[in-house]
Design a protein around this motif. Sequence first.
Motif, PDB file in Angstrom:
ATOM      1  N   UNK A  45       0.826  -1.207   0.000  1.00  0.00           N
ATOM      2  CA  UNK A  45       0.000   0.000   0.000  1.00  0.00           C
ATOM      3  C   UNK A  45       0.865   1.263   0.000  1.00  0.00           C
ATOM      4  N   UNK A  46       1.948   1.234   0.774  1.00  0.00           N
ATOM      5  CA  UNK A  46       2.822   2.401   0.859  1.00  0.00           C
ATOM      6  C   UNK A  46       3.455   2.729  -0.487  1.00  0.00           C
ATOM      7  N   UNK A  47       3.734   1.704  -1.274  1.00  0.00           N
ATOM      8  CA  UNK A  47       4.368   1.911  -2.581  1.00  0.00           C
ATOM      9  C   UNK A  47       3.376   2.396  -3.631  1.00  0.00           C
ATOM     10  N   UNK A  48       2.124   1.962  -3.512  1.00  0.00           N
ATOM     11  CA  UNK A  48       1.161   2.226  -4.581  1.00  0.00           C
ATOM     12  C   UNK A  48       0.149   3.317  -4.245  1.00  0.00           C
ATOM     13  N   UNK A  49      -0.053   3.614  -2.956  1.00  0.00           N
ATOM     14  CA  UNK A  49      -1.070   4.584  -2.571  1.00  0.00           C
ATOM     15  C   UNK A  49      -0.548   6.009  -2.555  1.00  0.00           C
ATOM     16  N   UNK A  50      -1.471   6.943  -2.554  1.00  0.00           N
ATOM     17  CA  UNK A  50      -1.133   8.367  -2.517  1.00  0.00           C
ATOM     18  C   UNK A  50      -1.366   8.882  -1.098  1.00  0.00           C
ATOM     19  N   UNK A  51      -0.363   8.698  -0.232  1.00  0.00           N
ATOM     20  CA  UNK A  51      -0.513   9.048   1.181  1.00  0.00           C
ATOM     21  C   UNK A  51       0.329  10.272   1.539  1.00  0.00           C
ATOM     22  N   UNK A  52      -0.167  11.028   2.512  1.00  0.00           N
ATOM     23  CA  UNK A  52       0.572  12.189   3.014  1.00  0.00           C
ATOM     24  C   UNK A  52       1.497  11.803   4.163  1.00  0.00           C
ATOM     25  N   UNK A 117       1.500  15.507  15.395  1.00  0.00           N
ATOM     26  CA  UNK A 117       2.673  15.114  14.615  1.00  0.00           C
ATOM     27  C   UNK A 117       2.293  14.716  13.195  1.00  0.00           C
ATOM     28  N   UNK A 118       1.132  14.087  13.038  1.00  0.00           N
ATOM     29  CA  UNK A 118       0.660  13.711  11.708  1.00  0.00           C
ATOM     30  C   UNK A 118       0.410  14.949  10.861  1.00  0.00           C
ATOM     31  N   UNK A 119      -0.223  15.940  11.435  1.00  0.00           N
ATOM     32  CA  UNK A 119      -0.495  17.168  10.687  1.00  0.00           C
ATOM     33  C   UNK A 119       0.785  17.891  10.291  1.00  0.00           C
ATOM     34  N   UNK A 120       1.761  17.922  11.200  1.00  0.00           N
ATOM     35  CA  UNK A 120       3.039  18.568  10.894  1.00  0.00           C
ATOM     36  C   UNK A 120       3.745  17.839   9.744  1.00  0.00           C
ATOM     37  N   UNK A 121       3.801  16.518   9.827  1.00  0.00           N
ATOM     38  CA  UNK A 121       4.473  15.745   8.785  1.00  0.00           C
ATOM     39  C   UNK A 121       3.762  15.843   7.442  1.00  0.00           C
ATOM     40  N   UNK A 122       2.448  16.007   7.462  1.00  0.00           N
ATOM     41  CA  UNK A 122       1.682  16.046   6.211  1.00  0.00           C
ATOM     42  C   UNK A 122       2.022  17.267   5.371  1.00  0.00           C
ATOM     43  N   UNK A 123       2.661  18.261   5.969  1.00  0.00           N
ATOM     44  CA  UNK A 123       2.965  19.501   5.250  1.00  0.00           C
ATOM     45  C   UNK A 123       4.264  19.414   4.457  1.00  0.00           C
ATOM     46  N   UNK A 124       4.951  18.310   4.563  1.00  0.00           N
ATOM     47  CA  UNK A 124       6.228  18.202   3.847  1.00  0.00           C
ATOM     48  C   UNK A 124       6.451  16.787   3.364  1.00  0.00           C
ATOM     49  N   UNK A 125       7.345  16.665   2.402  1.00  0.00           N
ATOM     50  CA  UNK A 125       7.801  15.361   1.977  1.00  0.00           C
ATOM     51  C   UNK A 125       9.063  15.025   2.751  1.00  0.00           C
ATOM     52  N   UNK A 126       9.393  13.771   2.800  1.00  0.00           N
ATOM     53  CA  UNK A 126      10.546  13.367   3.601  1.00  0.00           C
ATOM     54  C   UNK A 126      11.857  13.787   2.958  1.00  0.00           C
ATOM     55  N   UNK A 127      12.800  14.194   3.802  1.00  0.00           N
ATOM     56  CA  UNK A 127      14.142  14.480   3.316  1.00  0.00           C
ATOM     57  C   UNK A 127      15.032  13.254   3.321  1.00  0.00           C
ATOM     58  N   UNK A 128      14.456  12.084   3.620  1.00  0.00           N
ATOM     59  CA  UNK A 128      15.253  10.873   3.754  1.00  0.00           C
ATOM     60  C   UNK A 128      15.303  10.050   2.467  1.00  0.00           C
TER      61      UNK A 128
END
Length: 231
Positions: A45-52, A117-128
């Motif tokens: 699901x993580x690979x195929x879905x459009x998740x924030x 924390x979910x709302x904060x993370x949803x505002x950006x893409x990962x730098x990892x």
Amino acid sequence: MKTSASIMVLLIEDDMDIAATVNDFLELEGIECDHAYDGESGLDLAKTGNYDVILLDLMLPFRDGVSICEELRGEGVDTPVLMLTARDTLDDKLEGFQAGADDYLVKPYALEELLMRTRVLSRRRSGEIKKFIIEDLEIDFEACSIWRANQEIKVSPTGWLILEVLSRNSPKVVSRAKLEMALWKGEPPDSNALKTHLYKLRKRIDKPFEKDLIHTVAGQGIALREEENGV
């Protein structure tokens, strides 16, 4: 269905009671939530879905959270990951961050803190993100290498920076002003500097190959994505 203003979360958690509680709480707060019970289905699901955001338990059936996170980052998936676990030692946290997690929450946790924390993370893409792959183009950020159709491509330092900004925002359009800010703090050496560097980058990335991947979107900016109607 996800709307432009909504947050879409993937919860990978094998404790059904915890999953139901988190799911119900997030939906009451206007956050849509998909749930996977085991590591393998969660990874798919993580690979195929459009998740924030991905809320990822560490201990899971079939596949643990660390290996899931490592595989996602290795394949260029930059969805922010919040790890959820009862393991709270420094070594446990370091292992999660080294795998590419963006945040860490120890069980038992307050649902309000999870929400924040979910709302904060949803505002950006990962730098990892470690790799970016689109069509036959692969950018390896750790090795600082670019390959297309199994051919290694060399670009200038400025070309690399442009490609990095475009790939980290792909498939979204990046404005010329944003590119100039990333390259020269908004003060290019001359008015045609960006145009010149984009031309040279296209000669390397697109010209020798069948499909263009760097597209100019009139009145908006530049995008790195799979489409054939770029100008």
